[in-house]
Write a protein that holds these residues in place. Structure first.
Motif, PDB file in Angstrom:
ATOM      1  N   GLY A   1       2.913   9.181   5.112  1.00  0.00           N
ATOM      2  CA  GLY A   1       2.198   9.369   4.234  1.00  0.00           C
ATOM      3  C   GLY A   1       2.785   9.829   2.813  1.00  0.00           C
ATOM      4  O   GLY A   1       3.760  10.174   2.729  1.00  0.00           O
ATOM      5  N   PRO A   2       1.823   9.712   1.734  1.00  0.00           N
ATOM      6  CA  PRO A   2       2.517   9.934   0.482  1.00  0.00           C
ATOM      7  C   PRO A   2       2.535  11.315   0.031  1.00  0.00           C
ATOM      8  O   PRO A   2       1.618  12.141   0.389  1.00  0.00           O
TER       9      PRO A   2
ATOM     10  N   TRP B   1      -2.804   6.354   0.752  1.00  0.00           N
ATOM     11  CA  TRP B   1      -1.560   6.051  -0.276  1.00  0.00           C
ATOM     12  C   TRP B   1      -2.160   5.351  -1.499  1.00  0.00           C
ATOM     13  O   TRP B   1      -1.652   5.728  -2.509  1.00  0.00           O
TER      14      TRP B   1
ATOM     15  N   TYR C   1       0.958  -1.370   0.049  1.00  0.00           N
ATOM     16  CA  TYR C   1       0.054   0.083   0.085  1.00  0.00           C
ATOM     17  C   TYR C   1       0.738   1.307  -0.044  1.00  0.00           C
ATOM     18  O   TYR C   1       0.329   2.465  -0.201  1.00  0.00           O
ATOM     19  N   MET C   2       2.208   1.227   0.301  1.00  0.00           N
ATOM     20  CA  MET C   2       2.822   2.421   0.227  1.00  0.00           C
ATOM     21  C   MET C   2       3.729   2.319  -1.117  1.00  0.00           C
ATOM     22  O   MET C   2       3.460   3.360  -2.057  1.00  0.00           O
TER      23      MET C   2
ATOM     24  N   TYR D   1      -1.735  -1.704  -4.989  1.00  0.00           N
ATOM     25  CA  TYR D   1      -2.399  -0.702  -3.765  1.00  0.00           C
ATOM     26  C   TYR D   1      -3.493  -1.256  -3.187  1.00  0.00           C
ATOM     27  O   TYR D   1      -3.625  -1.404  -2.221  1.00  0.00           O
TER      28      TYR D   1
ATOM     29  N   CYS E   1      -1.464   7.652  -4.968  1.00  0.00           N
ATOM     30  CA  CYS E   1      -0.565   7.079  -5.731  1.00  0.00           C
ATOM     31  C   CYS E   1      -1.058   6.583  -6.758  1.00  0.00           C
ATOM     32  O   CYS E   1      -0.564   6.791  -8.182  1.00  0.00           O
TER      33      CYS E   1
ATOM     34  N   ASP F   1      -4.985   5.544   6.559  1.00  0.00           N
ATOM     35  CA  ASP F   1      -3.754   5.621   5.974  1.00  0.00           C
ATOM     36  C   ASP F   1      -3.368   4.870   4.568  1.00  0.00           C
ATOM     37  O   ASP F   1      -3.050   5.158   3.473  1.00  0.00           O
TER      38      ASP F   1
END
Ligand code: GCU
Length: 637
Positions: free
Chosen positions: A494-495, A624, A477-478, A581, A628, A620
């Motif tokens: 955070g992104p 992301w 997820y990041m 993701y 993204c 969160d």
């Protein structure tokens, strides 16, 4: 001992006891060597009788546990070995064990004003403006470390204040060392290379200057007079604005050796960090700069210098390939620096068990290459020490891996979970027959997850599984498929994939790392690009250099590829990004369901606190995903 017991036995299930939640019904008879191990066993061992025996022939810190539950013998060559044996017995282990590394060290990035760089669990347990030392707290800390074999601690931030070397602070270090010593823990400090000058005592800190050399020798003498078993110095030099030997046109070896010479007569070591960029090789791909800077000096370092490098070549990302400096420095002693505090992995808000990441590192860098391991601590004054109850598992895992880097993540998670979360009374009361199951329905919008009732064994297995999957979920997820450093500046939570600020160094800007444009995404570090793959030995050099053979988890780390590049799954690159993701988000939803199902078997306060954080983690993860996929999709579609 009284005060210590109160820390670990009288409190509620608020996480303050860590994994040391001993429930003892009677006092064991402990004979033989009188030492900390005897105290610990009398207070916590549930068997009838233990004998502690010194056996001089055994290797340092090793122990042997023999006999039956009610009549046990623990042997070791030192009291520290007995202590490790005592804690192993409390974990129900037996047989012989010896630590893999002599250096099993925590690094605290604690500032002298009590704040902690990248700390997410409250203020420092060591430092505050009042210069007060909390004896009970530090002793409880020592016991926890001893229980997992940690035997050294660096008390202050690598971005070190010169004040650390003043008499007032040396005296405080002594006070702390006196508390830690009986638990087998040595103290080390981070030093500011420019100290003699910064403290106004000399007008230079040039490592080849005779006065400077004398200054450090005298300083070492002063420290060892107060702390005869002082461990040594950790140094961040010519990195991110810290002073260092380059300021005087000297080399890393000149700098490290000067300090090593000052410590040598006392048996101390220098841990010299290789985390450098933007100095000598400014402009070069950041991940290559450590090798470029240090390799020319391989073989020049004294035998009491150890080069300390982060596991990956960039900076503690959720996933990095291993740092090739571990291969390149063939005649230099090396240590790995792992980050226990979750700077880039959701701070203390997200449940991410890091042992799988460290296990992965050890599959590339064989444990024999290293002299020791350092871990950047996640410990602060928060009641539960680490902010997130599950972050305690990372402290635990670090210690256990430093003792035995061949332990698997699963073994460690299992040990930790049993000690930390299994409450036999709750289980007995709440046992729910497995036949009461109904199906889980996930992603129902009004109610996030519906869960079925499950028995303890199934809940336990699910929790274990959750821990083991949590790091990969975070990567998904990041920053899946080798993306990296697309965090918000500068807190790294955070992104911010569009992050670019003209007045920052390029190496701090996300756009520099993902290089996305309409043609594709990823950093070309191949032999045709920055050449970072060439720093790896075979087979990795060839494997990483070719997108067809590069492991997909590192693909965009090493390659710039078109959006319609075909992945092994058959999906295009952009579709695969979307897929990962989503998979990461799904995992967090599943963790929430698991936690719901485990509720009957977990004490109320910790259950609630973890649940609150899992809710944050899902918010969160979705952020992301949304940010993204939208950002990269904007180029791709
Ligand atoms: C990272 C981190 C800094 C830290 C540095 C280091 O860049 O963000 O806070 O000082 O690593 O390891 O020296």
């Amino acid at each position: 001992m009284i005060s210590l017991l109160s820390v670990f036995t009288a409190t509620a299930e608020d996480g303050s006891k860590l994994w040391l939640r001993y429930q003892t019904t009677h006092t064991a008879k402990v004979t033989g060597q009188e030492c900390k191990a005897a105290e610990i066993l009398r207070a916590h061992y549930d068997g009838a009788q233990v004998c502690l025996r010194i056996d001089d022939a055994m290797p340092q810190d090793s122990y042997r546990i023999e006999g039956s539950h009610d009549d046990i013998i623990i042997s070791a060559s030192t009291q520290h070995g007995l202590l490790y044996g005592a804690f192993a017995l409390l974990r129900n282990e037996d047989g012989y064990s010896a630590p893999y590394y002599d250096l099993r060290i925590l690094n605290h990035w604690d500032n002298l004003d009590g704040s902690i760089e990248r700390g997410y669990a409250g203020e420092s347990i060591f430092w505050n403006d009042r210069l007060e030392i909390d004896h009970n707290k530090i002793e409880a800390y020592a016991m926890a470390n001893a229980s997992i074999g940690i035997n050294g601690t660096v008390l202050n931030n690598v971005n070190a204040s010169p004040k650390m070397l003043t008499a007032v602070y040396i005296n405080k270090v002594k006070e702390i060392a006196d508390i830690l010593r009986p638990w087998g823990i040595r103290v080390y400090i981070s030093v500011n290379f420019g100290s003699p000058k910064a403290l106004g005592e000399l007008d230079t800190a040039d490592p080849l200057n005779r006065q400077v050399r004398r200054w450090w020798k005298k300083k070492a003498d002063e420290i060892y007079k107060a702390i005869p078993d002082f461990g040594g110095f950790l140094v961040k030099a010519n990195s991110e604005g810290q002073p260092g030997p380059f300021d005087y046109n000297r080399t890393h070896a000149d700098g490290a050796n000067m300090l090593a010479d000052a410590l040598k007569p006392h048996g101390g070591i220098v841990m010299w960090r290789s985390f450098v960029y933007g100095a000598k090789h400014k402009g070069e791909d950041r991940v290559m700069q450590a090798v470029s800077e240090f390799k020319p000096h391989d073989g020049e370092f004294r035998d009491n210098v150890i080069l300390q490098s982060k596991n990956g070549p960039l900076d503690f990302q959720p996933r990095e390939p291993y740092a090739p400096i571990f291969d390149q420095m063939k005649q230099t002693q090396q240590m790995a620096e792992l980050q226990i505090t979750q700077e880039y992995l959701g701070h203390s808000q997200q449940l991410v068990f890091l042992a799988p990441m460290w296990e992965e590192f050890f599959t590339y860098v064989s444990p024999e290459k290293l002299k020791g391991i350092a871990g950047v601590a996640n410990i602060g004054l928060d009641t539960n020490w680490c902010g997130h109850h599950f972050a305690q598992a990372n402290w635990y895992a670090f210690g256990r891996l430093a003792w035995n880097p061949r332990l698997t993540s699963k073994e460690i998670a299992d040990e930790w979970l049993t000690q930390t979360f299994v409450d036999k009374q709750l289980i007995a009361k709440q046992q729910i027959p497995e036949s009461h199951k109904h199906r889980a329905i996930k992603e129902n919008h009004s109610q996030l997850v519906q869960t079925r009732k499950i028995g303890f064994n199934e809940a336990y297995a699910a929790l274990l599984d959750m821990m083991l999957r949590s790091r990969e979920a975070c990567v998904d997820y990041m920053m899946p498929i080798g993306l990296h450093h697309i965090f918000k500046f500068d807190h790294h939570y955070g992104p911010e994939p569009d992050g670019f600020k003209a007045h920052y160094p390029l190496e701090w800007c996300p756009v520099y790392y993902h290089q996305a444009d309409s043609a594709g995404v990823g950093f070309d570090r191949t032999s045709r690009g920055s050449g970072a793959t060439l720093q790896y030995p075979e087979p990795y050099c060839t494997l990483y250099d070719n997108p067809a053979t590069c492991p997909e988890e590192y693909l965009l780390w090493f390659h710039h590829l078109p959006w319609d590049y075909k992945m092994k799954s058959g999906r295009t690159l952009i579709d695969e990004l979307d897929f990962r993701y989503q998979r990461g988000v799904n995992e967090v939803i599943d963790f929430i369901a698991t936690w719901q199902q485990a509720k009957p078997y977990i004490d109320a306060q910790r259950w609630q606190e973890v649940n609150d954080r899992l809710t944050t983690q899902l918010i969160d993860a979705r952020e992301w995903q949304v940010v993204c996929t939208k950002y990269f999709g904007g180029f791709a579609r």
